[in-house]
Design a protein around this motif. Structure first.
Motif, mmCIF file in Angstrom:
data_model
loop_
_atom_site.group_PDB
_atom_site.id
_atom_site.type_symbol
_atom_site.label_atom_id
_atom_site.label_comp_id
_atom_site.label_asym_id
_atom_site.label_seq_id
_atom_site.Cartn_x
_atom_site.Cartn_y
_atom_site.Cartn_z
ATOM 1 N N THR A 1 0.912 -1.271 -0.347
ATOM 2 C CA THR A 1 -0.619 0.471 -0.218
ATOM 3 C C THR A 1 0.790 1.017 0.158
ATOM 4 O O THR A 1 1.870 1.090 0.689
ATOM 5 C CB THR A 1 -0.794 0.044 1.274
ATOM 6 N N TYR A 2 0.352 2.328 -0.252
ATOM 7 C CA TYR A 2 1.027 3.615 -0.084
ATOM 8 C C TYR A 2 0.858 4.553 0.144
ATOM 9 O O TYR A 2 -0.177 5.309 0.570
ATOM 10 C CB TYR A 2 1.460 4.035 -2.086
ATOM 11 N N ILE B 1 6.318 6.365 -6.346
ATOM 12 C CA ILE B 1 5.915 6.342 -7.954
ATOM 13 C C ILE B 1 5.275 7.892 -8.010
ATOM 14 O O ILE B 1 5.239 8.179 -6.974
ATOM 15 C CB ILE B 1 4.483 5.723 -8.011
ATOM 16 N N VAL B 2 5.758 8.724 -8.977
ATOM 17 C CA VAL B 2 5.535 10.112 -9.326
ATOM 18 C C VAL B 2 4.448 10.452 -10.549
ATOM 19 O O VAL B 2 3.934 9.521 -11.862
ATOM 20 C CB VAL B 2 6.580 10.961 -9.597
ATOM 21 N N GLY B 3 3.237 10.767 -10.461
ATOM 22 C CA GLY B 3 2.367 11.505 -11.263
ATOM 23 C C GLY B 3 1.342 12.599 -11.340
ATOM 24 O O GLY B 3 1.632 13.335 -9.855
ATOM 25 N N TYR C 1 1.757 14.431 -7.215
ATOM 26 C CA TYR C 1 1.839 13.927 -6.514
ATOM 27 C C TYR C 1 3.206 12.750 -6.087
ATOM 28 O O TYR C 1 4.074 12.163 -6.891
ATOM 29 C CB TYR C 1 1.065 12.348 -6.041
ATOM 30 N N LEU C 2 3.971 12.234 -5.099
ATOM 31 C CA LEU C 2 4.286 10.916 -4.759
ATOM 32 C C LEU C 2 4.480 9.887 -3.980
ATOM 33 O O LEU C 2 3.546 10.260 -2.825
ATOM 34 C CB LEU C 2 5.898 11.856 -3.848
ATOM 35 N N ALA C 3 3.762 8.907 -4.271
ATOM 36 C CA ALA C 3 3.025 7.915 -3.660
ATOM 37 C C ALA C 3 4.962 6.681 -3.459
ATOM 38 O O ALA C 3 5.182 6.153 -4.574
ATOM 39 C CB ALA C 3 2.646 7.001 -4.484
ATOM 40 N N VAL C 4 5.085 6.420 -2.219
ATOM 41 C CA VAL C 4 5.758 6.030 -1.194
ATOM 42 C C VAL C 4 5.185 4.743 -0.698
ATOM 43 O O VAL C 4 4.518 4.015 0.169
ATOM 44 C CB VAL C 4 6.512 6.555 -0.191
ATOM 45 N N SER D 1 11.794 2.393 4.240
ATOM 46 C CA SER D 1 11.962 2.797 4.869
ATOM 47 C C SER D 1 12.000 4.493 5.231
ATOM 48 O O SER D 1 12.313 5.494 5.831
ATOM 49 C CB SER D 1 13.597 2.351 5.097
ATOM 50 N N ARG D 2 11.600 4.995 3.800
ATOM 51 C CA ARG D 2 11.559 5.876 3.518
ATOM 52 C C ARG D 2 10.225 6.962 4.804
ATOM 53 O O ARG D 2 10.297 8.221 4.698
ATOM 54 C CB ARG D 2 11.465 6.570 2.234
#
Length: 399
Positions: free
Chosen positions: A32-33, A375-377, A389-392, A397-398
């Motif tokens: 999940t993000y 992921i970016v978009g 957005y940035l989906a991590v 570990s970030r």
């Protein structure tokens, strides 16, 4: 074409193996993000790529102008502020050393009255000046050379500083539509240490663009004929051949049955990204050219149709990491409803189903995925504003 050496290539191959193992674990755990809002970008802005250490390249619209930017740890750096003095710019690529590439307007009037980078077509304030490929490094932006024409842009830069993009020559382009501001041919190219090298197009195609380059010097893109400016892909190219370039030669990647001559801005046959394994992703028209699907090309299997998110009719694959994780966008039959997707196994999964319920942002496109699975978009808020957005992944570990 390459300035890589044996030691560098060994390092790249080791990173591929390491990244593949990490991503395989993430995929097995159905990640999940966490979604990080990078801010509003306006109707024409967006992020394009993210490096493995989290540096993001893109553009933000301020009023009626577009500015190249970088994001890092939530902070934004305005590259256009120290650019080539023209009103508009975009950063399409960046590497781990913070070297960024893209397109920027200058103060030099275009002698042919072209709108090569499409800023006027996008409804932005445009000075009627040339738009050139740039390299930004050490806090300064400099123009890269063309093939004798006035315009070009740089799409991507690899870890060795080799840049892939497109540049005009000085030959009139007879394939440009009547009334189009585009007048000259434009070719796929790479720059290395400031020197330019033209890449071959498919036989008979006058125009082309190198969209991506990996750390081994392979490039991917497309060739075809001149067309009206495409606001989705930001180009005057009608792509009809998806290409992989290696050792100076162009490899035609094939088609999913279409001709590439469909009538919507999404139609065509083109490669949009590749990884360090030489796996290529993009989009191809299907037979009849009414619909288009994302594809994955490998040397072993050729071009594979990735399908769509269930219920949709169209899709395009925009990014792939070294583990083979693919991201992009899936669209309905009307081409008005977008969903960012992540490929899990053999399925395209709506990325919005992998984020917390009630998220203030709807994820419309997924433009790039790095080795950590970040992921970016482009996302849309409840008021209809566009955000980067940035989906991590929550298992990294970030977080």
């Amino acid at each position: 074409m390459e300035r890589t050496n044996v030691t560098h290539k060994q390092t790249v191959l080791k990173s591929i193996v390491g990244g593949s193992l990490l991503a395989a674990v993430a995929m097995a755990q159905s990640p999940t993000y966490k979604v990080i809002d990078l801010g509003t970008v306006g109707p024409n802005g967006q992020p394009f790529v993210i490096t493995n250490d989290g540096l993001v390249a893109g553009a933000v619209q301020n009023g009626n102008t577009l500015q190249a930017v970088l994001w890092y740890k939530g902070k934004m750096i305005d590259l256009g502020k120290h650019g080539l003095q023209g009103p508009n710019s975009q950063a399409f690529g960046v590497n781990g050393f913070g070297e960024a590439v893209g397109e920027a307007q200058t103060t030099t009037p275009d002698p042919n009255g072209e709108d090569f980078c499409g800023f006027k077509a996008l409804g932005l304030s445009s000075s009627g000046t040339t738009c050139v490929p740039f390299l930004w490094q050490n806090g300064a932006m400099k123009a890269l050379p063309t093939l004798g024409g006035n315009n070009g842009w740089a799409n991507r830069i690899n870890g060795s500083g080799v840049v892939a993009g497109v540049a005009e020559n000085d030959a009139p382009d007879a394939t440009c539509p009547s009334g189009s501001p585009q007048k000259l041919q434009f070719k796929p190219v790479v720059w290395q240490n400031g020197y330019l090298r033209e890449l071959p197009t498919h036989p008979g195609d006058p125009d082309g663009s190198a969209k991506a380059i990996n750390d081994l010097g392979q490039a991917a893109g497309a060739s075809g004929e001149c067309a009206a400016f495409n606001p989705i892909y930001l180009t005057n190219l009608q792509p009809v051949h998806a290409l992989l370039w290696e050792d100076g030669k162009a490899i035609d990647l094939g088609t999913l049955g279409g001709t590439g001559l469909g009538l919507t801005p999404f139609n065509g046959i083109q490669a949009l990204d590749l990884n360090n394994r030489g796996q290529v992703v993009g989009s191809s028209d299907l037979q009849g050219d009414a619909n288009f699907h994302a594809f994955l090309w490998t040397r072993e299997t050729g071009m594979q149709d990735l399908g769509t998110v269930p219920g949709d009719a169209n899709s395009l694959a925009i990014g792939i990491n070294d583990a083979g994780q693919v991201v992009g966008a899936s669209l309905d039959a009307t081409l008005t409803n977008f969903r960012a997707f992540l490929r899990q196994g053999q399925d395209l999964i709506d990325l919005n189903t992998l984020v917390p319920a009630g998220s203030p942002l709807y994820l419309g496109t997924a433009c790039f995925i790095n080795a950590a699975g970040e992921i970016v978009g482009i996302a849309i808020d409840k008021s209809g504003n566009f955000h980067a957005y940035l989906a991590v992944p929550n298992n990294t570990s970030r977080n």
